[in-house]
Motif scaffolding. Structure first.
Motif, PDB file in Angstrom:
ATOM      1  N   MET A  53      85.525  65.952 -45.410  1.00 17.63           N
ATOM      2  CA  MET A  53      85.072  66.638 -46.616  1.00 17.63           C
ATOM      3  C   MET A  53      83.559  66.860 -46.625  1.00 17.63           C
ATOM      4  N   ALA A  54      82.816  66.104 -45.848  1.00 15.00           N
ATOM      5  CA  ALA A  54      81.350  66.171 -45.879  1.00 15.00           C
ATOM      6  C   ALA A  54      80.810  67.596 -45.715  1.00 15.00           C
ATOM      7  N   PRO A  55      81.357  68.424 -44.817  1.00 11.53           N
ATOM      8  CA  PRO A  55      80.811  69.786 -44.699  1.00 11.53           C
ATOM      9  C   PRO A  55      80.933  70.604 -45.992  1.00 11.53           C
ATOM     10  N   HIS A  56      81.881  70.275 -46.830  1.00  7.06           N
ATOM     11  CA  HIS A  56      82.050  71.001 -48.088  1.00  7.06           C
ATOM     12  C   HIS A  56      80.979  70.617 -49.105  1.00  7.06           C
ATOM     13  N   TRP A  57      80.296  69.513 -48.888  1.00  7.01           N
ATOM     14  CA  TRP A  57      79.321  69.009 -49.850  1.00  7.01           C
ATOM     15  C   TRP A  57      77.889  69.359 -49.481  1.00  7.01           C
ATOM     16  N   VAL A  58      77.689  70.148 -48.449  1.00  2.08           N
ATOM     17  CA  VAL A  58      76.340  70.473 -48.008  1.00  2.08           C
ATOM     18  C   VAL A  58      75.642  71.295 -49.087  1.00  2.08           C
ATOM     19  N   VAL A  59      74.449  70.871 -49.443  1.00  2.00           N
ATOM     20  CA  VAL A  59      73.653  71.564 -50.451  1.00  2.00           C
ATOM     21  C   VAL A  59      72.401  72.080 -49.757  1.00  2.00           C
ATOM     22  N   PRO A  60      72.080  73.344 -49.950  1.00  2.00           N
ATOM     23  CA  PRO A  60      70.872  73.858 -49.313  1.00  2.00           C
ATOM     24  C   PRO A  60      69.638  73.124 -49.828  1.00  2.00           C
ATOM     25  N   ALA A  61      68.693  72.913 -48.935  1.00  2.00           N
ATOM     26  CA  ALA A  61      67.466  72.212 -49.321  1.00  2.00           C
ATOM     27  C   ALA A  61      66.663  73.100 -50.269  1.00  2.00           C
ATOM     28  N   ALA A  62      66.257  72.516 -51.369  1.00  2.00           N
ATOM     29  CA  ALA A  62      65.452  73.245 -52.345  1.00  2.00           C
ATOM     30  C   ALA A  62      63.977  72.998 -52.046  1.00  2.00           C
TER      31      ALA A  62
END
Length: 68
Positions: A27-36
């Motif tokens: 599931m980890a790839p689904h939780w990737v958040v772009p760096a702000a």
């Protein structure tokens, strides 16, 4: 590895640690958040309208340099 656990008269199947870790890894790839981008600091000269109650000023002025 699943383990059986008796809850009252019902047997429930609980996932083992290895299965939970595998689920998280999938599931980890689904939780990737772009760096702000970090917000730019505001220079003190642009901060206007801040008022500090006199009681707070007295409290802070009585503290040591690194706080008490």
């Amino acid at each position: 590895m699943e383990t059986m656990k008796r809850t009252g008269d019902v047997l429930s199947v609980e996932p083992g640690l290895a299965e939970l870790r595998g689920d998280c890894a999938r599931m980890a790839p689904h939780w990737v958040v772009p760096a702000a981008a970090a917000p730019a600091p505001v220079p003190p000269s642009l901060i206007h309208g801040v008022s500090v109650p006199s009681a707070s000023v007295r409290l802070i002025s009585g503290m040591s340099e690194y706080g008490d």
